[in-house]
Write a protein that holds these residues in place. Sequence first.
Motif, PDB file in Angstrom:
ATOM      1  N   UNK A   1     -22.600 -48.211 -23.700  1.00  0.00           N
ATOM      2  CA  UNK A   1     -22.690 -47.621 -22.368  1.00  0.00           C
ATOM      3  C   UNK A   1     -24.037 -46.926 -22.199  1.00  0.00           C
ATOM      4  N   UNK A   2     -25.126 -47.683 -21.957  1.00  0.00           N
ATOM      5  CA  UNK A   2     -26.450 -47.057 -21.830  1.00  0.00           C
ATOM      6  C   UNK A   2     -26.549 -46.084 -20.661  1.00  0.00           C
ATOM      7  N   UNK A   3     -25.767 -46.324 -19.602  1.00  0.00           N
ATOM      8  CA  UNK A   3     -25.773 -45.396 -18.474  1.00  0.00           C
ATOM      9  C   UNK A   3     -25.306 -44.014 -18.914  1.00  0.00           C
ATOM     10  N   UNK A   4     -24.225 -43.955 -19.679  1.00  0.00           N
ATOM     11  CA  UNK A   4     -23.702 -42.676 -20.162  1.00  0.00           C
ATOM     12  C   UNK A   4     -24.667 -42.016 -21.131  1.00  0.00           C
ATOM     13  N   UNK A   5     -25.385 -42.803 -21.925  1.00  0.00           N
ATOM     14  CA  UNK A   5     -26.360 -42.250 -22.868  1.00  0.00           C
ATOM     15  C   UNK A   5     -27.477 -41.538 -22.118  1.00  0.00           C
ATOM     16  N   UNK A   6     -27.950 -42.125 -21.029  1.00  0.00           N
ATOM     17  CA  UNK A   6     -28.994 -41.493 -20.221  1.00  0.00           C
ATOM     18  C   UNK A   6     -28.479 -40.204 -19.599  1.00  0.00           C
ATOM     19  N   UNK A   7     -27.256 -40.242 -19.086  1.00  0.00           N
ATOM     20  CA  UNK A   7     -26.666 -39.036 -18.510  1.00  0.00           C
ATOM     21  C   UNK A   7     -26.586 -37.926 -19.550  1.00  0.00           C
ATOM     22  N   UNK A   8     -26.160 -38.264 -20.769  1.00  0.00           N
ATOM     23  CA  UNK A   8     -26.043 -37.268 -21.833  1.00  0.00           C
ATOM     24  C   UNK A   8     -27.398 -36.666 -22.172  1.00  0.00           C
ATOM     25  N   UNK A   9     -28.434 -37.509 -22.280  1.00  0.00           N
ATOM     26  CA  UNK A   9     -29.766 -37.022 -22.623  1.00  0.00           C
ATOM     27  C   UNK A   9     -30.307 -36.097 -21.531  1.00  0.00           C
ATOM     28  N   UNK A  10     -30.122 -36.489 -20.280  1.00  0.00           N
ATOM     29  CA  UNK A  10     -30.576 -35.649 -19.177  1.00  0.00           C
ATOM     30  C   UNK A  10     -29.823 -34.325 -19.151  1.00  0.00           C
ATOM     31  N   UNK A  11     -28.535 -34.367 -19.466  1.00  0.00           N
ATOM     32  CA  UNK A  11     -27.721 -33.152 -19.469  1.00  0.00           C
ATOM     33  C   UNK A  11     -28.196 -32.165 -20.526  1.00  0.00           C
TER      34      UNK A  11
ATOM     35  N   UNK B   1     -33.521 -23.105  -6.831  1.00  0.00           N
ATOM     36  CA  UNK B   1     -32.369 -23.330  -5.959  1.00  0.00           C
ATOM     37  C   UNK B   1     -31.676 -24.642  -6.285  1.00  0.00           C
ATOM     38  N   UNK B   2     -32.460 -25.664  -6.556  1.00  0.00           N
ATOM     39  CA  UNK B   2     -31.910 -26.968  -6.911  1.00  0.00           C
ATOM     40  C   UNK B   2     -31.916 -27.086  -8.428  1.00  0.00           C
ATOM     41  N   UNK B   3     -30.737 -27.022  -9.037  1.00  0.00           N
ATOM     42  CA  UNK B   3     -30.650 -26.963 -10.492  1.00  0.00           C
ATOM     43  C   UNK B   3     -30.479 -28.352 -11.101  1.00  0.00           C
ATOM     44  N   UNK B   4     -31.453 -29.220 -10.803  1.00  0.00           N
ATOM     45  CA  UNK B   4     -31.518 -30.523 -11.447  1.00  0.00           C
ATOM     46  C   UNK B   4     -32.682 -30.505 -12.417  1.00  0.00           C
ATOM     47  N   UNK B   5     -32.825 -31.580 -13.179  1.00  0.00           N
ATOM     48  CA  UNK B   5     -33.678 -31.525 -14.354  1.00  0.00           C
ATOM     49  C   UNK B   5     -35.148 -31.257 -14.014  1.00  0.00           C
ATOM     50  N   UNK B   6     -35.682 -31.818 -12.936  1.00  0.00           N
ATOM     51  CA  UNK B   6     -37.117 -31.659 -12.645  1.00  0.00           C
ATOM     52  C   UNK B   6     -37.478 -30.225 -12.254  1.00  0.00           C
ATOM     53  N   UNK B   7     -36.813 -29.608 -11.250  1.00  0.00           N
ATOM     54  CA  UNK B   7     -37.168 -28.211 -10.940  1.00  0.00           C
ATOM     55  C   UNK B   7     -36.871 -27.250 -12.079  1.00  0.00           C
TER      56      UNK B   7
ATOM     57  N   UNK C   1     -39.036 -39.031 -14.813  1.00  0.00           N
ATOM     58  CA  UNK C   1     -38.469 -40.369 -14.981  1.00  0.00           C
ATOM     59  C   UNK C   1     -37.025 -40.338 -15.431  1.00  0.00           C
ATOM     60  N   UNK C   2     -36.715 -39.441 -16.375  1.00  0.00           N
ATOM     61  CA  UNK C   2     -35.342 -39.343 -16.864  1.00  0.00           C
ATOM     62  C   UNK C   2     -34.417 -38.849 -15.755  1.00  0.00           C
ATOM     63  N   UNK C   3     -34.899 -37.884 -14.960  1.00  0.00           N
ATOM     64  CA  UNK C   3     -34.090 -37.406 -13.840  1.00  0.00           C
ATOM     65  C   UNK C   3     -33.817 -38.507 -12.832  1.00  0.00           C
ATOM     66  N   UNK C   4     -34.838 -39.331 -12.571  1.00  0.00           N
ATOM     67  CA  UNK C   4     -34.653 -40.448 -11.633  1.00  0.00           C
ATOM     68  C   UNK C   4     -33.696 -41.483 -12.207  1.00  0.00           C
ATOM     69  N   UNK C   5     -33.839 -41.780 -13.498  1.00  0.00           N
ATOM     70  CA  UNK C   5     -32.914 -42.692 -14.166  1.00  0.00           C
ATOM     71  C   UNK C   5     -31.479 -42.225 -13.983  1.00  0.00           C
TER      72      UNK C   5
ATOM     73  N   UNK D   1     -36.283 -37.753 -24.344  1.00  0.00           N
ATOM     74  CA  UNK D   1     -35.562 -36.492 -24.124  1.00  0.00           C
ATOM     75  C   UNK D   1     -35.495 -35.687 -25.405  1.00  0.00           C
ATOM     76  N   UNK D   2     -35.213 -36.360 -26.494  1.00  0.00           N
ATOM     77  CA  UNK D   2     -35.118 -35.701 -27.796  1.00  0.00           C
ATOM     78  C   UNK D   2     -36.447 -35.026 -28.146  1.00  0.00           C
ATOM     79  N   UNK D   3     -37.545 -35.725 -27.961  1.00  0.00           N
ATOM     80  CA  UNK D   3     -38.862 -35.175 -28.269  1.00  0.00           C
ATOM     81  C   UNK D   3     -39.137 -33.919 -27.447  1.00  0.00           C
ATOM     82  N   UNK D   4     -38.819 -33.979 -26.158  1.00  0.00           N
ATOM     83  CA  UNK D   4     -39.050 -32.842 -25.272  1.00  0.00           C
ATOM     84  C   UNK D   4     -38.204 -31.634 -25.678  1.00  0.00           C
TER      85      UNK D   4
END
Length: 265
Positions: A149-159, A178-184, A218-222, A251-254
Amino acid sequence: MANKIPNSVIGAVSSVIAAHYYSHSKLNALFMECGAPGDVPEGNCEAKCASWLKHCNEVTGVNAFAVLGRVIQHFMDQEPSEYRPEIEAGQRRIREALSRNQLSYQVNGHVTLAGASPATKTLADFLRAGDFASIEAEFARAVSQLDQDPHAAITAASSIIEALCKTYIEIFSLEMPNKQTVVPLWRSVQTHLGLNLDPTLENDQKRILQGLASIVDGIGAYRTHIGSAHGRGVLPPAIQVSEARLAVNASHTLVIFIMERWHGA
């Protein structure tokens, strides 16, 4: 992870959430805002919660675990209080129900595979303590999802990035965007990290941090476009495992860089 919420989890969540909100209007608003499908179910508060979660399992195209995570997010992410012991008891009951089904709740409303043993700490606890081994285990869990499930793997890394940034912001009393997503969230953390004072290296490090900012973007957009967090529809956009692996490894490196900077490793 199975695409249906287990009955034992539905039972625990319905009992706890119904008792916590104790209002039909609040529950109606909560479930609708979290993407629960269909009309408002009949019955008392607990029966309503159970019926709605079961309906999430039955409707094609609905990510039942994404809805579940959003429904319990506010309750699970709040700090227990000595004045309200029922909050800690309710959080523990939900975690135990998830654990019995090899699931785990992670901060920011994500229900993920937990392996065979119960989770005894939240992701935020690991981050605050500088527990590198546990963070490595979280990424290993994301990597283990790649082939299936690569989609779930990306979600986990972004989380994990989101959880790290939110925890960092709280610890250092920075202004929460105010917007609590990964980029801001990352932008708030990036400005606080600091750079090497040697001017010879400063420009080089700025380039690297700018590159990391692009990675986060990029990860946030993914995650928005193909991750599992917002529901996938019947036919989610295709992604190669190699592409998902790149996102997880980046994500791991960051995350390790920020933790080393933070905890002085």
